[in-house]
Design a protein around this motif. Structure first.
Motif, PDB file in Angstrom:
ATOM      1  N   GLY A 139      -7.735  -4.305 -12.229  1.00  0.00           N
ATOM      2  CA  GLY A 139      -8.514  -3.716 -13.315  1.00  0.00           C
ATOM      3  C   GLY A 139      -8.273  -2.229 -13.499  1.00  0.00           C
ATOM      4  N   ILE A 140      -9.378  -1.484 -13.668  1.00  0.00           N
ATOM      5  CA  ILE A 140      -9.274  -0.047 -13.931  1.00  0.00           C
ATOM      6  C   ILE A 140      -8.630   0.680 -12.763  1.00  0.00           C
ATOM      7  N   ASP A 141      -8.882   0.204 -11.539  1.00  0.00           N
ATOM      8  CA  ASP A 141      -8.265   0.828 -10.369  1.00  0.00           C
ATOM      9  C   ASP A 141      -6.746   0.673 -10.402  1.00  0.00           C
ATOM     10  N   ALA A 142      -6.276  -0.480 -10.872  1.00  0.00           N
ATOM     11  CA  ALA A 142      -4.836  -0.712 -10.949  1.00  0.00           C
ATOM     12  C   ALA A 142      -4.187   0.198 -11.988  1.00  0.00           C
ATOM     13  N   ALA A 143      -4.887   0.412 -13.104  1.00  0.00           N
ATOM     14  CA  ALA A 143      -4.360   1.322 -14.131  1.00  0.00           C
ATOM     15  C   ALA A 143      -4.280   2.750 -13.594  1.00  0.00           C
ATOM     16  N   GLY A 198       9.662  -3.116  -6.838  1.00  0.00           N
ATOM     17  CA  GLY A 198       8.799  -4.107  -6.197  1.00  0.00           C
ATOM     18  C   GLY A 198       7.340  -3.806  -6.487  1.00  0.00           C
ATOM     19  N   THR A 199       6.456  -4.471  -5.770  1.00  0.00           N
ATOM     20  CA  THR A 199       5.016  -4.291  -5.958  1.00  0.00           C
ATOM     21  C   THR A 199       4.470  -3.323  -4.922  1.00  0.00           C
ATOM     22  N   HIS A 200       3.776  -2.302  -5.399  1.00  0.00           N
ATOM     23  CA  HIS A 200       3.162  -1.286  -4.539  1.00  0.00           C
ATOM     24  C   HIS A 200       1.661  -1.553  -4.496  1.00  0.00           C
ATOM     25  N   ARG A 201       1.097  -1.572  -3.288  1.00  0.00           N
ATOM     26  CA  ARG A 201      -0.304  -1.954  -3.068  1.00  0.00           C
ATOM     27  C   ARG A 201      -1.104  -0.764  -2.565  1.00  0.00           C
ATOM     28  N   LEU A 202      -2.261  -0.539  -3.193  1.00  0.00           N
ATOM     29  CA  LEU A 202      -3.146   0.563  -2.791  1.00  0.00           C
ATOM     30  C   LEU A 202      -4.484   0.002  -2.317  1.00  0.00           C
ATOM     31  N   VAL A 203      -4.936   0.484  -1.155  1.00  0.00           N
ATOM     32  CA  VAL A 203      -6.259   0.127  -0.633  1.00  0.00           C
ATOM     33  C   VAL A 203      -7.058   1.431  -0.489  1.00  0.00           C
ATOM     34  N   ARG A 204      -8.226   1.493  -1.143  1.00  0.00           N
ATOM     35  CA  ARG A 204      -9.037   2.705  -1.094  1.00  0.00           C
ATOM     36  C   ARG A 204     -10.476   2.397  -1.502  1.00  0.00           C
ATOM     37  N   ILE A 205     -11.352   3.371  -1.318  1.00  0.00           N
ATOM     38  CA  ILE A 205     -12.695   3.288  -1.884  1.00  0.00           C
ATOM     39  C   ILE A 205     -12.555   3.607  -3.369  1.00  0.00           C
ATOM     40  N   SER A 206     -12.971   2.692  -4.203  1.00  0.00           N
ATOM     41  CA  SER A 206     -12.771   2.862  -5.636  1.00  0.00           C
ATOM     42  C   SER A 206     -13.596   4.025  -6.180  1.00  0.00           C
ATOM     43  N   PRO A 207     -12.940   4.979  -6.864  1.00  0.00           N
ATOM     44  CA  PRO A 207     -13.694   6.064  -7.498  1.00  0.00           C
ATOM     45  C   PRO A 207     -14.430   5.599  -8.749  1.00  0.00           C
ATOM     46  N   ASP A 209     -16.213   2.640  -8.730  1.00  0.00           N
ATOM     47  CA  ASP A 209     -17.257   1.712  -8.305  1.00  0.00           C
ATOM     48  C   ASP A 209     -18.447   2.531  -7.814  1.00  0.00           C
ATOM     49  N   ASN A 210     -19.584   2.438  -8.536  1.00  0.00           N
ATOM     50  CA  ASN A 210     -20.732   3.273  -8.171  1.00  0.00           C
ATOM     51  C   ASN A 210     -21.363   2.846  -6.838  1.00  0.00           C
ATOM     52  N   GLN A 211     -20.935   1.690  -6.310  1.00  0.00           N
ATOM     53  CA  GLN A 211     -21.436   1.255  -4.999  1.00  0.00           C
ATOM     54  C   GLN A 211     -20.467   1.656  -3.877  1.00  0.00           C
ATOM     55  N   GLY A 212     -19.361   2.315  -4.256  1.00  0.00           N
ATOM     56  CA  GLY A 212     -18.430   2.824  -3.250  1.00  0.00           C
ATOM     57  C   GLY A 212     -17.743   1.753  -2.436  1.00  0.00           C
ATOM     58  N   ARG A 213     -17.417   0.621  -3.093  1.00  0.00           N
ATOM     59  CA  ARG A 213     -16.764  -0.457  -2.360  1.00  0.00           C
ATOM     60  C   ARG A 213     -15.247  -0.243  -2.280  1.00  0.00           C
ATOM     61  N   ARG A 214     -14.656  -0.903  -1.276  1.00  0.00           N
ATOM     62  CA  ARG A 214     -13.203  -0.802  -1.114  1.00  0.00           C
ATOM     63  C   ARG A 214     -12.519  -1.700  -2.147  1.00  0.00           C
ATOM     64  N   GLN A 215     -11.424  -1.209  -2.687  1.00  0.00           N
ATOM     65  CA  GLN A 215     -10.720  -1.923  -3.744  1.00  0.00           C
ATOM     66  C   GLN A 215      -9.221  -1.982  -3.414  1.00  0.00           C
ATOM     67  N   THR A 216      -8.637  -3.122  -3.659  1.00  0.00           N
ATOM     68  CA  THR A 216      -7.182  -3.274  -3.508  1.00  0.00           C
ATOM     69  C   THR A 216      -6.576  -3.400  -4.896  1.00  0.00           C
ATOM     70  N   SER A 217      -5.580  -2.580  -5.171  1.00  0.00           N
ATOM     71  CA  SER A 217      -4.939  -2.544  -6.492  1.00  0.00           C
ATOM     72  C   SER A 217      -3.439  -2.718  -6.345  1.00  0.00           C
ATOM     73  N   PHE A 218      -2.830  -3.215  -7.402  1.00  0.00           N
ATOM     74  CA  PHE A 218      -1.389  -3.450  -7.387  1.00  0.00           C
ATOM     75  C   PHE A 218      -0.741  -2.839  -8.626  1.00  0.00           C
ATOM     76  N   ALA A 219       0.474  -2.338  -8.448  1.00  0.00           N
ATOM     77  CA  ALA A 219       1.282  -1.862  -9.573  1.00  0.00           C
ATOM     78  C   ALA A 219       2.733  -2.241  -9.302  1.00  0.00           C
ATOM     79  N   GLU A 220       3.435  -2.577 -10.364  1.00  0.00           N
ATOM     80  CA  GLU A 220       4.813  -3.036 -10.227  1.00  0.00           C
ATOM     81  C   GLU A 220       5.781  -1.949 -10.699  1.00  0.00           C
ATOM     82  N   VAL A 221       6.805  -1.730  -9.918  1.00  0.00           N
ATOM     83  CA  VAL A 221       7.838  -0.749 -10.254  1.00  0.00           C
ATOM     84  C   VAL A 221       9.152  -1.487 -10.479  1.00  0.00           C
ATOM     85  N   GLU A 222       9.755  -1.215 -11.611  1.00  0.00           N
ATOM     86  CA  GLU A 222      11.047  -1.810 -11.950  1.00  0.00           C
ATOM     87  C   GLU A 222      12.030  -0.668 -12.208  1.00  0.00           C
ATOM     88  N   VAL A 223      13.230  -0.768 -11.646  1.00  0.00           N
ATOM     89  CA  VAL A 223      14.238   0.278 -11.802  1.00  0.00           C
ATOM     90  C   VAL A 223      15.521  -0.347 -12.333  1.00  0.00           C
TER      91      VAL A 223
END
Length: 372
Positions: A139-143, A198-207, A209-223
């Protein structure tokens, strides 16, 4: 000087000499002089595309020469640093020795980074790179993560004085980007950055999310390699069959009493073009050649698009698969899942310090390709 230090300096010298030989310093110097002459031409910018190519090539060549010269100077200075350390006493000697050891370690890393360039010998490795980044699941974290990745690559390019040309950015509604396409305009960028695909994965506390939960996001890089095309297609006379005939009007009636119309057949492709609107055979042939060149250029672009699609398929083993994880919570780490390289300072990596990952990725690809 300790024998182990002497042996290490000799090894560094051998590695750097190998790099200098592969790069061919004399040839590089000649190339720089030629490009400087072209860049100094008063009519350089009459053709903007050519001018940009010349200035880009010159900046890259000058940068390579600066890097080689600086590494050689640092290596020459190291024995002096150790001699000065031996001349000191007490704490001053320890500090000077520690400084020399730190410089030796840093120099090895920098020489090995440049050595990696000598491993880039693939068919498209010398090309500039076209980078596509897309937000994936999250979602928004991935963007937001996709935008962070784009910043990481742009900062990396800036650190190395590589020009970046942004072609397209599709912004997400709340924050971040849905996708972005940009070119890194320097030689060998495709060979260098292709290991980032490839696919790059980010794990963090979502900025977000007003409850401060951990979020996993993905983004794809093509070259992809930047396609090299020209606006003019040379057609050797040996590839053409030229037929002349009389121009005809409605109902097949002869409009001209001379054989002024021209039909061109491109023998390798079978493309046939004719022109009969001009008054002379010479004019008709020139017009037909322009049409044929346009057809051949369109055909070439289609073939290059198909070639890029094939490249995209060939490299699909990494596309869609996680190749690197960036963890900001509950601990700090960036780990490449192919090479097992780990760095415990994600902020420096996200600020563009990705050379170690690129180097290990290129070495991993070379081992994987050679079947070791």
């Amino acid at each position: 000087m300790h024998p182990d230090v002497s042996a290490d300096l000799a090894d560094l010298d051998t590695t750097l000499k190998t790099v200098e030989a592969v790069v061919d310093v004399e040839e590089l110097q000649t190339r720089i002089r030629e490009l400087e002459d072209q860049a100094a031409s008063p009519d350089l910018w009459d053709n903007q595309e050519h001018a940009q190519h010349v200035t880009s090539q010159l900046a890259y060549a000058q940068g390579e020469m600066r890097r080689l010269t600086a590494l050689r100077q640092r290596l020459d200075d190291l024995p002096i640093m150790y001699e000065l350390a031996e001349a000191e006493e007490g704490d001053a000697a320890s500090d000077a020795l520690a400084e020399a050891d730190a410089e030796r370690i840093a120099l090895r890393e920098d020489i090995e980074l440049l050595e990696v360039r000598t491993l880039l010998s693939g068919e498209y490795d010398q090309r500039e790179a076209l980078v596509n980044i897309r937000s994936g699941a999250g979602g928004i974290d991935a963007a937001d993560w996709a935008e962070m990745l784009m910043r990481m690559y742009v900062r990396w390019a800036e650190k190395h004085d590589y020009k970046v040309e942004v072609y397209d950015i599709s912004y997400a509604e709340e924050a971040g980007i849905k996708s972005a396409t940009f070119a890194v305009k320097a030689p060998y960028m495709y060979g260098t950055l292709s290991v980032e695909q490839g696919t790059h994965r980010l794990v963090r506390i979502s900025p977000f999310d007003n409850q401060g939960r951990r979020q996993t996001s993905f983004a794809e890089v093509e070259v992809l390699p930047v396609v090299e095309t020209t606006d003019h297609i040379e057609i050797p006379d040996t590839e053409l069959r030229v037929d002349v005939f009389r121009s005809s009007g409605p109902g097949g009636q002869s409009v001209n009493t001379t054989d002024s119309a021209v039909r061109l057949t491109h023998l390798p492709t079978g493309i046939v073009v004719s022109c009969q609107n001009e008054k002379s055979q010479l004019q008709n042939k020139a017009a037909a050649l322009r049409v044929l060149q346009a057809k051949l250029l369109a055909r070439k672009k289609q073939e290059e698009r198909a070639e890029l699609d094939a490249l995209k398929s060939d490299s699909g083993s990494s596309w869609g698969n996680q190749m690197r994880s960036y963890v900001l919570h509950p601990y700090q780490m960036v780990k490449d899942l192919r090479t097992e390289l780990e760095v415990n300072n994600p902020s420096t990596v996200l600020d563009g310090n990705i050379d170690r990952f690129i180097e290990s990725g290129i070495r991993w690809r070379m081992r994987d390709t050679s079947g070791e």
